[in-house]
Design a protein around this motif. Sequence first.
Motif, PDB file in Angstrom:
ATOM      1  N   THR A 209      -2.325  66.354  55.394  1.00 42.28           N
ATOM      2  CA  THR A 209      -1.344  64.551  54.835  1.00 42.28           C
ATOM      3  C   THR A 209      -0.278  64.847  53.891  1.00 42.28           C
ATOM      4  O   THR A 209       0.781  64.409  53.236  1.00 42.28           O
TER       5      THR A 209
ATOM      6  N   ALA B  38       3.264  66.272  54.301  1.00 36.42           N
ATOM      7  CA  ALA B  38       4.328  65.109  54.816  1.00 36.42           C
ATOM      8  C   ALA B  38       5.189  64.969  53.418  1.00 36.42           C
ATOM      9  O   ALA B  38       6.149  64.883  52.860  1.00 36.42           O
ATOM     10  N   LYS B  39       4.368  64.299  52.694  1.00 33.32           N
ATOM     11  CA  LYS B  39       4.379  63.725  51.395  1.00 33.32           C
ATOM     12  C   LYS B  39       5.355  64.368  50.425  1.00 33.32           C
ATOM     13  O   LYS B  39       5.843  64.061  49.938  1.00 33.32           O
TER      14      LYS B  39
ATOM     15  N   LEU C 294       9.227  57.912  52.944  1.00 31.49           N
ATOM     16  CA  LEU C 294       8.340  58.594  53.695  1.00 31.49           C
ATOM     17  C   LEU C 294       8.042  57.528  54.170  1.00 31.49           C
ATOM     18  O   LEU C 294       7.875  56.489  53.436  1.00 31.49           O
TER      19      LEU C 294
ATOM     20  N   ARG D 146       4.775  55.980  56.784  1.00 37.76           N
ATOM     21  CA  ARG D 146       3.975  56.351  56.870  1.00 37.76           C
ATOM     22  C   ARG D 146       3.248  55.498  58.297  1.00 37.76           C
ATOM     23  O   ARG D 146       3.814  54.285  58.058  1.00 37.76           O
TER      24      ARG D 146
ATOM     25  N   GLN E 283       0.102  55.302  60.037  1.00 36.45           N
ATOM     26  CA  GLN E 283      -1.773  55.879  60.209  1.00 36.45           C
ATOM     27  C   GLN E 283      -2.360  55.438  61.518  1.00 36.45           C
ATOM     28  O   GLN E 283      -2.219  54.198  61.545  1.00 36.45           O
TER      29      GLN E 283
ATOM     30  N   PRO F  98       6.183  51.008  61.829  1.00 38.60           N
ATOM     31  CA  PRO F  98       6.796  52.386  61.555  1.00 38.60           C
ATOM     32  C   PRO F  98       7.613  53.722  62.171  1.00 38.60           C
ATOM     33  O   PRO F  98       8.405  54.364  61.684  1.00 38.60           O
TER      34      PRO F  98
ATOM     35  N   LEU G 194       5.010  60.699  58.536  1.00 40.00           N
ATOM     36  CA  LEU G 194       3.991  61.177  58.942  1.00 40.00           C
ATOM     37  C   LEU G 194       3.586  60.541  59.768  1.00 40.00           C
ATOM     38  O   LEU G 194       2.943  58.776  60.230  1.00 40.00           O
TER      39      LEU G 194
ATOM     40  N   ASP H  65       0.427  60.417  60.917  1.00 43.71           N
ATOM     41  CA  ASP H  65      -0.958  60.710  60.371  1.00 43.71           C
ATOM     42  C   ASP H  65      -2.545  60.086  61.302  1.00 43.71           C
ATOM     43  O   ASP H  65      -2.383  59.155  61.942  1.00 43.71           O
TER      44      ASP H  65
END
Length: 295
Positions: free
Chosen positions: A51, A54-55, A65, A67, A69, A118, A132, A134
């Motif tokens: 993770t 990506a950050k 960014l 994201r 999840q 997202p 990202l 995730d």
Amino acid sequence: MANTPASVEDVAGGLQSVGYLPGESTALVSYLATKLGKPVLVEGPAGVGKTELAKALAKYLQRRLVRLQCYEGLDEAKALYEWNYRKQLLRIQAEAEGTGWQAVQDDIFGEEFLLARPLMTAIAAAEPVVLLIDEIDKTDQEFEAMLLELLSDFQISVPELGRIEARTRPVAVLTSNNSRELTEALKRRCLYLWLDYPDLEHELQIVRLHAPELDETVARKLTEVVHQVRELDLKKPPSIAESIDWARTLLLLGATDIDHDTFIETMSVIVKHRTDLDTVAARVGVALQQADAAA
Ligand SMILES: Nc1ncnc2c1ncn2[C@@H]1O[C@H](COP(=O)(O)OP(=O)(O)OP(=O)(O)O)[C@@H](O)[C@H]1O
Ligand SMILES: [Mg+2]
């Protein structure tokens, strides 16, 4: 201004400058991702920096960014877009009496009534972002199939609207803990990066970066012990995240060495299963005790 790396070394240096120490393949794959526009699938055990990569990329590339999840049951409405029912309803009420159904329908299924989630946000952004996704392995295969359209064509189909094309292409990073095998189709579209526990010197650098005040000999011993613990057959071996936590713990306690007592006192920071604790105390704890006695 967003950064555009010119070489693998550029990426390696850039990631370091934002506090992420990449291994060789990490720097290479990240570089390729920015050049080829292909998503990266990062797999590996928990806590090895998937993770965080990506950050760090977003920071280094100076991109926003976005994201997503993932979790079991994640659906398109949460990942892609949703119709804003309330707003649609208000519009319907506001329409003058006698407006034909067709006119109302044309009206309320416009982009204005979409709530971007997202994935849509990422491709609709005016400036390219880092996307990202995730823990993709937590979703089901249907969700993966939907992602394929996005990742290969960079477009989204909205039945009422038609295709929405990407305005910009994100650098996409997908992470997985391997809790299920991902489909071949998804893997084919991605660059692949396997992140494993780092070697001793690399991990030492990471620990030093996160806990710079910790004495170097203690940091080295810590890393060595963590590596010994990983050799044991544990339910959950300690990750980089735990090494860092342990370093901070030792710092707080003002430890100047990792002797047997310090280890037993603090080992629950790196070992988090009842049975693992017993194994580790018996094997590593005893080894430290012998070393203490010899010293
Ligand atoms: N190469 C690295 N350089 C600097 N810090 C790192 C590196 N790798 C990992 N870390 C640190 O380790 C911690 C854990 O990383 P991260 O949360 O990214 O793990 P993860 O692989 O996503 O784990 P999980 O599968 O549990 O989500 C973070 O605090 C991160 O800063
Ligand atoms: Mg993670």
